[in-house]
Design an enzyme around this catalytic site. Structure first.
Site, PDB file in Angstrom:
ATOM      1  N   HIS A   1      -9.659   4.235   7.638  1.00 17.32           N
ATOM      2  CA  HIS A   1      -8.828   4.455   8.821  1.00 17.32           C
ATOM      3  C   HIS A   1      -7.681   5.397   8.476  1.00 17.32           C
ATOM      4  O   HIS A   1      -7.230   5.440   7.333  1.00 17.32           O
ATOM      5  CB  HIS A   1      -8.217   3.126   9.312  1.00 17.32           C
ATOM      6  CG  HIS A   1      -9.220   2.116   9.732  1.00 17.32           C
ATOM      7  ND1 HIS A   1      -9.901   2.187  10.921  1.00 17.32           N
ATOM      8  CD2 HIS A   1      -9.666   0.992   9.106  1.00 17.32           C
ATOM      9  CE1 HIS A   1     -10.721   1.147  11.019  1.00 17.32           C
ATOM     10  NE2 HIS A   1     -10.599   0.414   9.926  1.00 17.32           N
TER      11      HIS A   1
ATOM     12  N   HIS B   1      -4.621   6.630   0.504  1.00 17.47           N
ATOM     13  CA  HIS B   1      -5.849   7.006  -0.205  1.00 17.47           C
ATOM     14  C   HIS B   1      -6.279   5.942  -1.214  1.00 17.47           C
ATOM     15  O   HIS B   1      -6.747   6.252  -2.300  1.00 17.47           O
ATOM     16  CB  HIS B   1      -5.712   8.392  -0.844  1.00 17.47           C
ATOM     17  CG  HIS B   1      -5.715   9.473   0.173  1.00 17.47           C
ATOM     18  ND1 HIS B   1      -4.571   9.867   0.841  1.00 17.47           N
ATOM     19  CD2 HIS B   1      -6.718  10.223   0.671  1.00 17.47           C
ATOM     20  CE1 HIS B   1      -4.873  10.821   1.692  1.00 17.47           C
ATOM     21  NE2 HIS B   1      -6.175  11.060   1.613  1.00 17.47           N
TER      22      HIS B   1
ATOM     23  N   HIS C   1     -15.314   1.383   4.816  1.00 21.97           N
ATOM     24  CA  HIS C   1     -15.005   2.311   5.905  1.00 21.97           C
ATOM     25  C   HIS C   1     -13.513   2.572   5.845  1.00 21.97           C
ATOM     26  O   HIS C   1     -12.768   1.838   5.196  1.00 21.97           O
ATOM     27  CB  HIS C   1     -15.426   1.747   7.274  1.00 21.97           C
ATOM     28  CG  HIS C   1     -14.622   0.569   7.727  1.00 21.97           C
ATOM     29  ND1 HIS C   1     -14.813  -0.703   7.219  1.00 21.97           N
ATOM     30  CD2 HIS C   1     -13.612   0.472   8.613  1.00 21.97           C
ATOM     31  CE1 HIS C   1     -13.957  -1.539   7.790  1.00 21.97           C
ATOM     32  NE2 HIS C   1     -13.206  -0.853   8.647  1.00 21.97           N
TER      33      HIS C   1
END
Length: 143
Positions: A43, A82, A41
């Site tokens: 952020h 990234h 996941h």
């Protein structure tokens, strides 16, 4: 001399998962919840770096913000933006990719360069979500 605190904000996007290989899937889920998602996941992190010191009588600066920006961007943002924190970031290798651990490692990376630029690193604030952030003061009590 007066002490002034100055903060530079940067941001980066990164993926991670909180997972301990030695634990079962069930225990990882129990402890880390959604953050243990096997498919990762991400952020949109916000990083606040606070430096303190007395303003230089010639420049009025605690630290030149251009210098501070270069330190943060080259040593932190370019390493994290990234990226998968678990797989792509050498300074997190062997560490759980929690926001807490990330804040500590960021401190270790930028503390000396900030001192060399004339400032004293005071605080790392790393915002993971609108509701969760970490503040780290280099292992000392704040202020």
């Amino acid at each position: 001399m007066e002490t002034v605190y100055i903060t530079r904000r940067e941001h980066f996007n990164a993926a991670h998962k909180l997972w301990r290989e030695e634990w079962s899937d069930e225990k990882n889920e129990e402890v880390f919840g959604k953050c243990s998602n096997k498919n990762w996941h991400g952020h949109n992190f916000e990083l606040f770096v606070t430096v303190k010191g007395a303003p230089n009588p010639e420049t009025g600066f605690v630290i030149n913000l251009k210098d501070l920006s270069v330190i943060i961007k080259e040593l932190v943002i370019e390493q994290l933006d990234h990226k998968n924190l678990n797989l792509d970031v050498p300074f997190l290798k062997g560490k759980l990719a929690s926001t807490e651990n990330l804040a500590i490692e960021i401190w270790k990376i930028i503390n000396d360069p900030i001192q060399q630029a004339g400032g004293q690193l005071c605080k790392i604030k790393l915002v993971e979500t609108e509701n969760n952030y970490v503040e780290y003061f280099g292992g000392k009590e704040p202020y």
